[in-house]
Design a protein around this motif. Structure first.
Motif, mmCIF file in Angstrom:
data_model
loop_
_atom_site.group_PDB
_atom_site.id
_atom_site.type_symbol
_atom_site.label_atom_id
_atom_site.label_comp_id
_atom_site.label_asym_id
_atom_site.label_seq_id
_atom_site.Cartn_x
_atom_site.Cartn_y
_atom_site.Cartn_z
ATOM 1 N N GLU A 1 3.178 -10.228 0.356
ATOM 2 C CA GLU A 1 3.033 -9.859 -1.043
ATOM 3 C C GLU A 1 3.518 -8.445 -1.316
ATOM 4 N N ASN A 2 3.390 -7.557 -0.345
ATOM 5 C CA ASN A 2 3.734 -6.155 -0.567
ATOM 6 C C ASN A 2 5.088 -5.761 0.017
ATOM 7 N N SER B 1 3.306 -13.003 11.717
ATOM 8 C CA SER B 1 2.775 -14.282 11.248
ATOM 9 C C SER B 1 1.512 -14.163 10.408
ATOM 10 N N SER B 2 0.670 -13.208 10.674
ATOM 11 C CA SER B 2 -0.608 -13.204 9.944
ATOM 12 C C SER B 2 -1.080 -11.802 9.569
ATOM 13 N N THR B 3 -0.232 -11.036 8.951
ATOM 14 C CA THR B 3 -0.640 -9.711 8.489
ATOM 15 C C THR B 3 -1.030 -9.823 7.024
ATOM 16 N N GLU B 4 -2.284 -9.507 6.722
ATOM 17 C CA GLU B 4 -2.792 -9.644 5.357
ATOM 18 C C GLU B 4 -2.004 -8.774 4.382
ATOM 19 N N GLY B 5 -1.511 -9.369 3.321
ATOM 20 C CA GLY B 5 -0.797 -8.652 2.287
ATOM 21 C C GLY B 5 0.644 -8.315 2.614
ATOM 22 N N PHE B 6 1.108 -8.617 3.810
ATOM 23 C CA PHE B 6 2.462 -8.246 4.213
ATOM 24 C C PHE B 6 3.513 -8.894 3.314
#
Length: 67
Positions: free
Chosen positions: A47-48, A40-45
């Protein structure tokens, strides 16, 4: 597709299912839906890792590896 994505080191733990949405014999075209379960809240997940180009490249790499 199920085997390709479920065995992928990058996507296997997130992959849930694949299903054919439509199929055309005339143009040999298949539309399919891939289902992933993502954190739910992994930074950049998103987008990458879940980038459509990245997901396509996992399939392309599998095709190249089979040749």
């Amino acid at each position: 597709l199920t085997e390709v994505y479920s065995s992928s080191p990058a996507l296997g733990r997130y992959f849930r299912s694949a299903q054919v949405i439509s199929f055309s014999n005339e143009s040999s075209t298949v539309n399919y839906q891939l289902i992933f379960s993502v954190p739910s809240s992994t930074e950049g997940f998103m987008e990458n890792i879940m980038n459509p180009d990245f997901i396509r490249n996992v399939l392309r790499q599998n095709i190249y590896d089979e040749d």
